[in-house]
Design an enzyme around this catalytic site. Sequence first.
Site: not given
Ligand code: IMP
Length: 198
Positions: A12, A14, A71, A154-157, A177
């Site tokens: 969500r 993305k 990806d 999200f993620g590593y932000d 961002k």
């Molecule tokens: P994907 O959905 O297989 O492409 O996994 C991407 C993973 O990379 C995410 O779950 C995050 O852990 C990390 N990631 C990718 N883009 C971002 C971002 O913009 N911010 C923070 N983490 C990101």
Amino acid sequence: MTRSLVMATSNRHKVTELTQLLTGLSWQVQSLQDYPAVAPPDEDGATFEANALHKALYYSKLLGAPCVADDSGIMVDALSGAPGVLSARYAGPGCSDADNNARLLHELNDVPESRRTARFVCCAAFAEPDGRTHVEEGIVHGRIGFAAAGDNGFGYDPLFIPEGHQITFAQFTLSQKQAISHRGRAFRKLRAFLESLP
Ligand code: IMP
């Protein structure tokens, strides 16, 4: 006639980012929610490009519509490029963003600021049901902080401090961002490609 394009992601965060990046495009942008539920594809490619192409082709063939997929992940120099394509599941199957960030901080425990350099990479792929594809890449360089900071994104932000800044991506607004992020860079190029199609 307006053409349709499906954002092939169920993440969500993305979807939010891609919606903003693709707004105003002459294609009508849809999400997977506009289609009956389909099982997600495997993501076991060795590169971001292979995974992005695989996702875009998989959904495009299944839905019979042009699709875009990305990806992406983070590559940390002191960890020889890890977690890389394994970014989403760095702390193990079913792990949360907080688990991944905790593992990354742990792995970099003894690493000084000068060696905490990293980059986010995004491959944005477009695929049509007949198998035609196009891929663009975006990269943003930065470093990994010593503690999580910020609530956005999200993620590593919360750990990623982009080059030339002193705050993390999680302390940026979404628009700030997108202006410099890997995803912003890749999708602005992909958008230009889509606009150039006859
Ligand atoms: P994907 O959905 O297989 O492409 O996994 C991407 C993973 O990379 C995410 O779950 C995050 O852990 C990390 N990631 C990718 N883009 C971002 C971002 O913009 N911010 C923070 N983490 C990101």
